[in-house]
Every structure is written in C-alpha cells, then in structure tokens.
Scaffold this motif. Structure first.
Motif, PDB file in Angstrom:
ATOM      1  N   GLU A 227       0.806  -1.227   0.000  1.00  0.00           N
ATOM      2  CA  GLU A 227       0.000   0.000   0.000  1.00  0.00           C
ATOM      3  C   GLU A 227       0.838   1.274   0.000  1.00  0.00           C
ATOM      4  OE1 GLU A 227       0.146  -1.954   2.654  1.00  0.00           O
ATOM      5  OE2 GLU A 227       0.251  -0.765   4.497  1.00  0.00           O
ATOM      6  N   ILE A 228       2.135   1.182   0.395  1.00  0.00           N
ATOM      7  CA  ILE A 228       2.948   2.407   0.435  1.00  0.00           C
ATOM      8  C   ILE A 228       3.780   2.602  -0.837  1.00  0.00           C
ATOM      9  CG2 ILE A 228       3.032   2.509   2.962  1.00  0.00           C
ATOM     10  CD1 ILE A 228       5.974   1.477   2.695  1.00  0.00           C
TER      11      ILE A 228
ATOM     12  N   HIS B  83      -4.646   3.931   0.994  1.00  0.00           N
ATOM     13  CA  HIS B  83      -3.521   4.638   1.598  1.00  0.00           C
ATOM     14  C   HIS B  83      -3.386   6.059   1.034  1.00  0.00           C
ATOM     15  CE1 HIS B  83       0.130   4.658   3.977  1.00  0.00           C
ATOM     16  NE2 HIS B  83       0.742   5.272   2.986  1.00  0.00           N
TER      17      HIS B  83
END
Ligand code: TPP
Ligand code: SF4
Ligand code: SF4
Ligand code: MG
Lengths: 330, 97
Positions: A227-228, B83
C-alpha cells in the motif's frame, strides 16, 4: 454528509488523461510501480506507438502468448537489445514513410545500465529517432532481486546479502546520456505522473534520441508493504535522493524544486532492503544526496539552498569512515 | 465483466495466428482472486479528487460517476487506493471468500 458538489453530477477531477491503453488482468505483483510507469507513458504517447521490450518484469507483466495487456504492438526482444531492436524498427518505419510512429525501447534498469548499455550508447551516438525509457526498480527483479548497476549503495539484494550490502553508488545514467550530447533526457517518478506525462510529451516531439528514466517501486524487491508503493517513491523525490529534472541540449533544469529539508532516512526506513543500515551509514547516503544535489544546482545555474547540509555531512562522514564504502581522503 | 469472452482457444497448429502475435486481452485473467483484503468505498466521504484512480496499479477503478467504483474482478487488494485517499473514503476490509 455528502459534499454538495458531488451530488448527482460527474464531478470526479482528473489531472492526467483518462484514456487507458493498458488492460487490467496483467501479471504484475500487488502494488507494482512499473505498471503505473507504463500506464502514464502510454497516456502521453497514444496508440501510434510501437514498443521494443527486452527480458524484464514487463515482458512477464504483459502476459503469456497469445495474450497482451497493451493496446499497442510490443516486440519481445533479447535482454541486451532493447535499443538496437528499436533502432531497427524505426529504420524500417522510416523507409516505409511511417517515420511519425513513436518507437519506444522500454527496459528495466538491469537491461539499461548494465547489459543493454552498449546498444543504447550506439543508438544515441548514431542519433536514431527513438525514445528510450528505463523503468528503474533498482535491481534485476524479474529473476529474483539481484543487484544491478542501478541498485543504490547500502541496499540488500539476493546477490548483496548480509554483510556484503551494495558497496558502490548507483550509476548516474542521465549523466552518461548527457555525455553523449543527447538532445533530451530527464528523470521521472511514478508518484508525479503529471510531471512525467509532460516529459514524455516533450520527448515525443523531438526528432532524435531521447532517454527517460522513471523510478518505480517494487514491493517484493524493496521489501515494503504494497500500500505504500506511492508514498515510498514520493519520499525518494522529497528527500532529494531522486530529484526530478531534465536536460535539454545540455541545459539542466529542475522540474520540481525542493525547499524543505527531509532527511533521506525517511525514504530508507520504509524499506526492508535498507533496514540494516547504521546511523553512520545513513550519513554517508545523505552525503551522496547532498553531493549530487550540489552538482545539479551548479549545472542548472541556481543557488544550492542546502549548501550547509553538504558542509555538515562532509564533516560528519569524515569522522567515522564505514568500511563498506570507499571515501576519498583529502 | 465477462472474462470468458476474451479467451482464445488454441487446440492445434491450425488455430495459430500467422505470426507469433498476441491477439487476446489479459482481461481474460481475473486477478481479483489474488486479493486478501478488499477496498471498500464510502461515497459520503469522497471529495472527488480521483487520487485512488490515478495511483491504482491495476487500473480497476472507474471514476465516470460521482464517486469511485472498484472492479473486484481485477482488484488485487494492494491497498494503494485506501492509503493515498486524503479523506479516508476507502477502507481495507477482510476479504470474505
Ligand atoms: C542474456 C540474458 N541474461 C539473463 C537473462 C535472465 N533475465 C531475464 S529478466 C532479467 C532481469 C531483468 O532486470 P531489469 O532489466 O532490471 O528488469 P526488471 O526485471 O527489474 O523489471 C534477467 C537477469 C536473460 N533473459 N538473457
Ligand atoms: S517483481 Fe517488482 S517490478 Fe516485477 S512485477 Fe513484481 S512488483 Fe513489479
Ligand atoms: S486495492 Fe489496489 S488494486 Fe484494488 S482498487 Fe485499490 S489500488 Fe486498485
Ligand atoms: Mg530492474
């Protein structure tokens, strides 16, 4: 409550073209940055484009025969030949009066800075009308994370295992291209698609060789959670580890200026491949960032706002001399 | 979306294209089965910025309407959309299989 501007209208904002030339269903890992590099590039190039792709993750991501993820023709080629294949395709089109087709060599960093470098050098030196794009995930990912000439200093890979982490700094391919007197070269980052699309559009209009290099995260290779994927490469640019700039006929220009000091550790600490680094080693990496930045500022003819950092880290690093990195004595 | 309609059947040499050209779309490959966690859009919180769409590595978010609609046939559950969302309008939930 629903914001009123969203009720009932088609109000989703976009800052990049909506047209998609890459299909879903492709074979990239979850959170793969290389897919976004391709997607943004094709948004700029459009369908009048042909790709030459050597062995790399993208030759797998595209899909197995007889399937493809791209809405443009793609030639799969041998690992060292992205540039020579593209030169040949372009020459063929030119003879048939189709010189307006965008011919693109699309290769990974291993296929570019190591095994494909002589074909690329020849292509640029001859002045072939090809756009060469390296999507840089900083290792040979497709074959299981081996170090390449583009792997940054200090990184873990399967061929730089503990305690033999990568000793030499990343190869500066853009500088190598500038030394070829290339008409246009630039860096990019998947976290800044607008900047990238502008550069691809600019390159598209230039007749002659063009070289672009886009930093693309790779969760399994860099050892971070998927997700990053965007956050991590965004930090590569905001820490100035991967500055965004272009060089047009030898003239350097930043396309994204950084005014605030963000330590490189912010970028490093998110990734497992840098987890082993000591504070002293991170100082060396910060010094490399400062040296590269100072060099770019000098070339772009602007004042280095971080000159004090360069001085400070030079002093600091002199003191501890980590064994894994060669530092010149003065 | 019906992935089956993109399938190409090759049972022998007679079915092969004249040269090794890929004719089928990878849309045949429903990558939604890779997912362990699933993004859930909360339309009330969406500010219409499209950042989720911009950064989805699987190009499976539709923004033609007034909030993002995720195509679960292809979403791999990477979590990038949630995110990057500035208003927490997308949350990742346990996948129920
Ligand atoms: C001559 C030759 N040597 C080795 C290989 C094996 N090989 C295929 S892809 C690859 C790694 C490619 O790395 P890179 O160019 O960085 O692209 P990435 O996979 O990281 O996207 C290697 C070593 C090959 N196909 N041909
Ligand atoms: S190994 Fe890395 S670059 Fe290759 S498909 Fe997976 S995430 Fe993308
Ligand atoms: S979880 Fe990942 S693949 Fe699924 S919609 Fe979000 S960004 Fe796309
Ligand atoms: Mg690579």
């Amino acid at each position: 409550m629903r914001p009123s501007h969203l009720v009932g209208g088609k109000t989703m904002k976009t800052t990049i073209p909506k047209e998609e030339l890459v299909y879903s269903g492709h074979l990239a890992c979850q959170g793969c940055g290389a897919t976004l590099a391709m997607r943004y590039t094709l948004k700029a190039l459009g369908q009048n484009t042909v790709y030459s792709v050597p062995a790399c993750c993208w030759s797998v991501i595209d899909g197995p025969f007889p399937y493809t993820s791209l809405q443009i023709p793609l030639f799969h080629t041998a690992f060292e030949t992205a540039a020579s294949m593209a030169s040949g395709i372009q020459a063929g089109f030119a003879i048939r009066g189709k010189g307006d087709i965008n011919v693109v060599a699309w290769a990974g960093d291993g296929g570019t800075v190591d095994i494909g470098i002589q074909a690329l050098s020849g292509m640029v030196e001859r002045g072939d009308n090809v756009l060469y794009i390296c999507y840089d995930n900083e290792a040979y990912m497709n074959t299981g994370i081996q170090r390449s000439g583009s792997t940054p200093v200090g990184a873990w890979t399967t061929t730089t295992p503990p305690p033999h982490f990568k000793k030499s700094p990343k190869k500066d391919m853009v500088a190598i291209m500038v030394a070829h007197h290339i008409p246009y070269t630039a860096t990019g980052n998947i976290a800044y698609p607008e900047d990238w699309i502008k550069k691809v559009n600019k390159a598209k209009e230039i007749v002659g060789p063009k070289y672009l290099q886009i930093l693309a995260s790779c969760p399994p290779g860099w050892k971070h959670s998927s997700e990053i994927s965007i956050e991590v490469v965004r930090l590569a640019t905001s820490t100035r580890k991967w500055p965004l700039y272009e060089v047009e006929n030898g003239n350097y220009k930043f396309t994204r200026m950084t005014r605030k000091f963000v330590p490189v550790s912010e970028f490093l600490k998110l990734q497992g491949r840098f987890r082993h680094l000591t504070e002293e080693e991170i100082d060396v990496i910060q010094l490399l960032v400062e040296e590269h930045w100072a060099d770019l500022c000098a070339k772009a003819g602007i004042e280095n706002q971080f000159a004090d950092k360069l001085e400070g880290y030079t002093e600091k690093v002199k003191k501890h001399h980590p064994q894994w990195f060669h530092i010149e004595e003065d | 979306m019906m992935a089956e309609k993109y399938e190409i059947k090759i049972s022998g040499a007679k079915d092969m294209p004249p040269m090794a050209a890929s004719l089928g779309k990878m849309l045949v490959n429903k990558t939604g089965s890779w997912r362990n966690i699933r993004p859930l859009v909360i339309p009330e919180k969406c500010n219409g910025c499209s950042l989720c769409w911009k950064f989805c590595p699987d190009f499976c978010i539709n923004i033609d309407g007034d909030y993002p609609i995720i195509n679960y046939d292809y979403c791999k559950g990477c979590g990038v959309c949630a995110h990057e969302c500035p208003t927490e309008a997308i949350v990742m939930e346990e996948e129920i299989k």
